[in-house]
Design an enzyme around this catalytic site. Structure first.
Site, short mmCIF file in Angstrom:
data_model
loop_
_atom_site.label_atom_id
_atom_site.label_comp_id
_atom_site.label_asym_id
_atom_site.label_seq_id
_atom_site.Cartn_x
_atom_site.Cartn_y
_atom_site.Cartn_z
N LYS A 43 9.27 57.79 -155.25
CA LYS A 43 9.93 58.52 -154.16
C LYS A 43 10.55 57.47 -153.22
O LYS A 43 10.00 56.39 -153.04
CB LYS A 43 8.88 59.35 -153.41
CG LYS A 43 9.33 59.94 -152.09
CD LYS A 43 10.27 61.11 -152.28
CE LYS A 43 10.76 61.67 -150.94
NZ LYS A 43 11.93 62.55 -151.12
N CYS A 127 20.70 59.43 -148.96
CA CYS A 127 19.85 60.58 -148.61
C CYS A 127 20.63 61.51 -147.67
O CYS A 127 21.07 61.09 -146.60
CB CYS A 127 18.57 60.15 -147.92
SG CYS A 127 17.59 61.58 -147.41
C1 DHB Z 1 15.60 62.97 -149.95
C2 DHB Z 1 16.64 63.56 -150.60
C3 DHB Z 1 17.51 62.80 -151.34
O1 DHB Z 1 18.55 63.32 -152.03
C4 DHB Z 1 17.31 61.45 -151.42
O2 DHB Z 1 18.15 60.70 -152.12
C5 DHB Z 1 16.26 60.87 -150.77
C6 DHB Z 1 15.41 61.63 -150.03
C7 DHB Z 1 14.67 63.76 -149.12
O3 DHB Z 1 15.07 64.76 -148.52
O4 DHB Z 1 13.51 63.33 -149.00
#
Ligand code: DHB
Length: 311
Positions: A43, A127
């Site tokens: 993540k 993001c």
């Molecule tokens: C999140 C969403 C994304 O598309 C990304 O690349 C990184 C984080 C998020 O909302 O946590």
């Protein structure tokens, strides 16, 4: 037959998870390690742990193969993902880092430089869900500046996760910036299509943050993912490109390779189907390659033909 590569790292199977899907907790990452995925990426991590945006922040409609997410970078903090690296080293393990400030970034990079067992860093430049912030990847001047900052400090192989671009000229300008930084070894494209809106049959938004806006994932992303991979591959033929967006089948993986990808990530499909999607997609790919008499998937990389009109 189905190997791929990300920079100088070989994946025995070219398909793995997209950052954000099944990769936040230790257990999820161990599950990926024990699945058929060819590698794994964490993540997107930040300096401090984050609880992320208020719920509901994920919704999917499997029938229409579409999802919306706005997790808001909920994660356990970069240290957690570095500490896990020694347990995850039987497959290439990439750590995703979302940049908030340069000071924090410098500390994170120094720590990663000293951490063995990390195959590379995927810097998230895209993001869409940080309230009050725009996506870095759409600001090409800021992208240039950050690449300069990272290149001067980072000793590990690194790459960028990019947002979807819609104009070929934007991609050309971006490619020219990336050419200045030879330490960029891979690109992941595309991230979710930011700030979409799904509504449900109660006349309300499907998620809560940003009045319902979030990153759209799923089948509708594939044409944009393919075009971004294809255009970047034309400008940066030596670059490893990891295709992402709307991958549900072996044919989808094949199509990304045709456009120039050397590996592929799975987001919405992994979230909906679970870890068994890797084995299914592997079997589908084997069937496609056998039917076409192709020995190795990488042999078709970038081989897309453009139809010419015959008069
Ligand atoms: C999140 C969403 C994304 O598309 C990304 O690349 C990184 C984080 C998020 O909302 O946590």
């Amino acid at each position: 037959m189905l190997s791929g590569f990300v920079g100088d790292i070989k994946l025995d199977f070219c398909v793995y998870n997209a950052s954000g899907v099944h990769c936040t907790s230790e257990q999820e990452l161990l599950d990926l390690l024990n699945s058929e995925a060819g590698g794994l990426v964490s993540k997107s991590s930040t300096f401090e742990p984050r609880i992320g945006n208020p719920h509901p922040r994920y919704f999917s409609d499997p029938k229409n193969k579409i999802s919306i997410n706005s997790t808001g970078l909920a994660n356990y903090g970069y240290g957690y993902y570095l500490d896990l690296s020694s347990k995850l080293n039987t497959k290439p393990y990439f750590v995703s880092v979302a940049t908030l400030t340069e000071l924090e970034l410098e500390i994170i990079i120094n720590k990663i430089n000293d951490t063995p067992d990390i195959a590379g860093i995927e810097f998230n430049f895209s993001c869409p869900n940080l309230i009050g912030k725009t996506q870095l990847g759409y600001d090409l001047t800021a992208t240039d500046k950050l690449l300069d900052f990272v290149s001067k400090r980072c000793k590990k192989m690194f790459g960028l996760k990019l947002p979807p671009y819609f104009e070929p000229l934007q991609i050309e300008i971006l490619a020219n910036i990336i050419k200045k930084y030879p330490l960029v070894k891979f690109l992941v494209c595309i991230n979710s299509l930011g700030n979409g809106l799904l509504i449900n049959n109660n006349d309300s938004t499907c998620i809560y943050p940003k009045d319902g806006l979030g990153g759209i994932g799923g089948a509708s992303l594939k044409p944009f993912g393919l075009s971004n991979v294809r255009e970047l591959h034309k400008h940066l033929p030596e670059m490893s490109i990891v295709g992402c967006g709307g991958v549900f089948t072996g044919q989808d993986v094949y199509d990304y390779f045709l456009c120039g990808a050397s590996a592929v990530q799975i987001g919405t499909c992994l979230h909906e189907e679970g870890l068994q999607c890797f084995e299914r997609i592997k079997q589908e790919l084997i069937q496609i390659l056998n039917q076409k008499n192709i020995k190795k998937l990488v042999d078709i990389r970038g081989g897309l033909k453009v139809i010419s009109q015959k008069y």
